[in-house]
Design a protein around this motif. Structure first.
Motif, PDB file in Angstrom:
ATOM      1  N   ALA A 120       0.839  -1.199   0.000  1.00 45.83           N
ATOM      2  CA  ALA A 120       0.000   0.000   0.000  1.00 45.83           C
ATOM      3  C   ALA A 120       0.878   1.255   0.000  1.00 45.83           C
ATOM      4  O   ALA A 120       0.600   2.218  -0.733  1.00 45.83           O
ATOM      5  CB  ALA A 120      -0.938  -0.001   1.199  1.00 45.83           C
ATOM      6  N   LYS A 121       1.931   1.249   0.794  1.00 47.45           N
ATOM      7  CA  LYS A 121       2.844   2.404   0.831  1.00 47.45           C
ATOM      8  C   LYS A 121       3.542   2.592  -0.516  1.00 47.45           C
ATOM      9  O   LYS A 121       3.872   3.711  -0.894  1.00 47.45           O
ATOM     10  CB  LYS A 121       3.875   2.230   1.940  1.00 47.45           C
ATOM     11  CG  LYS A 121       3.292   2.421   3.329  1.00 47.45           C
ATOM     12  CD  LYS A 121       4.355   2.271   4.394  1.00 47.45           C
ATOM     13  CE  LYS A 121       3.767   2.498   5.772  1.00 47.45           C
ATOM     14  NZ  LYS A 121       4.781   2.367   6.828  1.00 47.45           N
ATOM     15  N   ALA A 122       3.778   1.495  -1.232  1.00 46.95           N
ATOM     16  CA  ALA A 122       4.424   1.555  -2.542  1.00 46.95           C
ATOM     17  C   ALA A 122       3.432   1.883  -3.648  1.00 46.95           C
ATOM     18  O   ALA A 122       3.836   2.154  -4.778  1.00 46.95           O
ATOM     19  CB  ALA A 122       5.119   0.226  -2.846  1.00 46.95           C
ATOM     20  N   GLY A 123       2.147   1.829  -3.337  1.00 46.71           N
ATOM     21  CA  GLY A 123       1.129   2.092  -4.346  1.00 46.71           C
ATOM     22  C   GLY A 123       0.976   0.959  -5.342  1.00 46.71           C
ATOM     23  O   GLY A 123       0.648   1.187  -6.507  1.00 46.71           O
ATOM     24  N   ILE A 124       1.227  -0.271  -4.888  1.00 46.78           N
ATOM     25  CA  ILE A 124       1.089  -1.433  -5.772  1.00 46.78           C
ATOM     26  C   ILE A 124       0.146  -2.454  -5.142  1.00 46.78           C
ATOM     27  O   ILE A 124      -0.187  -2.365  -3.965  1.00 46.78           O
ATOM     28  CB  ILE A 124       2.462  -2.096  -6.069  1.00 46.78           C
ATOM     29  CG1 ILE A 124       3.093  -2.652  -4.793  1.00 46.78           C
ATOM     30  CG2 ILE A 124       3.400  -1.107  -6.763  1.00 46.78           C
ATOM     31  CD1 ILE A 124       4.365  -3.457  -5.018  1.00 46.78           C
ATOM     32  N   THR A 125      -0.257  -3.421  -5.948  1.00 45.19           N
ATOM     33  CA  THR A 125      -1.092  -4.521  -5.467  1.00 45.19           C
ATOM     34  C   THR A 125      -0.354  -5.833  -5.710  1.00 45.19           C
ATOM     35  O   THR A 125       0.695  -5.862  -6.360  1.00 45.19           O
ATOM     36  CB  THR A 125      -2.438  -4.570  -6.219  1.00 45.19           C
ATOM     37  OG1 THR A 125      -2.181  -4.948  -7.579  1.00 45.19           O
ATOM     38  CG2 THR A 125      -3.161  -3.230  -6.161  1.00 45.19           C
ATOM     39  N   ALA A 126      -0.941  -6.910  -5.241  1.00 39.48           N
ATOM     40  CA  ALA A 126      -0.347  -8.240  -5.439  1.00 39.48           C
ATOM     41  C   ALA A 126      -0.162  -8.551  -6.924  1.00 39.48           C
ATOM     42  O   ALA A 126       0.775  -9.254  -7.303  1.00 39.48           O
ATOM     43  CB  ALA A 126      -1.209  -9.309  -4.767  1.00 39.48           C
ATOM     44  N   ASP A 127      -1.007  -8.010  -7.765  1.00 47.84           N
ATOM     45  CA  ASP A 127      -0.881  -8.245  -9.213  1.00 47.84           C
ATOM     46  C   ASP A 127       0.384  -7.614  -9.794  1.00 47.84           C
ATOM     47  O   ASP A 127       0.880  -8.058 -10.827  1.00 47.84           O
ATOM     48  CB  ASP A 127      -2.103  -7.699  -9.961  1.00 47.84           C
ATOM     49  CG  ASP A 127      -3.369  -8.497  -9.683  1.00 47.84           C
ATOM     50  OD1 ASP A 127      -3.250  -9.692  -9.309  1.00 47.84           O
ATOM     51  OD2 ASP A 127      -4.462  -7.931  -9.828  1.00 47.84           O
TER      52      ASP A 127
END
Length: 171
Positions: free
Chosen positions: A95-102
């Motif tokens: 979340a802090k990186a602005g990414i998801t598992a995908d």
């Protein structure tokens, strides 16, 4: 193999600029760290030592002479802790990186137990194909497990420059 022996380290460097003359924009995207000593009794190896004063210039030096007890572990509680807390901290870092598992190419976890890795991957919605593991070769190499697994994955070509790796350790 239950426990293996190994040592490893990873060095991260800053790379803030992207483009001409700067870095390649590859680096740490986000992180989260937690600490919780409440599970101390569930996994421990107690040192039993007695202070011993030795003669050195000045007032002398105090060292400890002793040994470690056998390691003890409540496997069910450690499993429960790891499978609850590791997905939480990985999700927080993503979340802090602005990414998801995908967006994650690889999941790199402490190589303690394959069932823990399977459950964490499932809870994160990641297939086992994304999980970097060498547990079946070396066993649990403790603090060395993450750098050893990463080194092996890079050397084999499994991990390539630019890949996104979600990483978590516990213990």
């Amino acid at each position: 193999i239950l426990f293996g022996d190994g040592a490893g380290a990873m060095v991260l460097t800053a790379d803030e600029e992207e483009g001409e003359g700067g870095g390649d924009g590859i680096g740490l995207l986000g992180y989260a760290m937690h600490s919780n000593g409440l599970g101390y009794n569930d996994l421990k190896c107690i040192y039993r030592g007695e202070p011993k004063k030795i003669s050195t210039p000045g007032d002398g030096t105090v060292v400890h002479d002793g040994s470690y007890d056998l390691m003890t572990m409540n496997g069910r509680k450690v499993y429960s802790f790891a499978t609850r807390e590791v997905p939480t901290v990985v999700e927080e870092a993503m979340a802090k990186a602005g990414i998801t598992a995908d967006d994650v190419d690889h999941l790199l976890l402490h190589q303690a137990n394959i069932r823990i890795m399977e459950t964490v991957a499932e809870r994160l919605g990641m297939p086992m194909e994304k999980v970097i593991t060498n547990l079946y070769k070396y066993g649990n190499t403790s603090a060395a497990s993450i750098p050893l697994a990463l080194d092996e994955a890079v050397r084999s070509g499994q991990v390539k420059k630019g890949d996104v790796i979600a990483c978590a350790g516990f213990g």
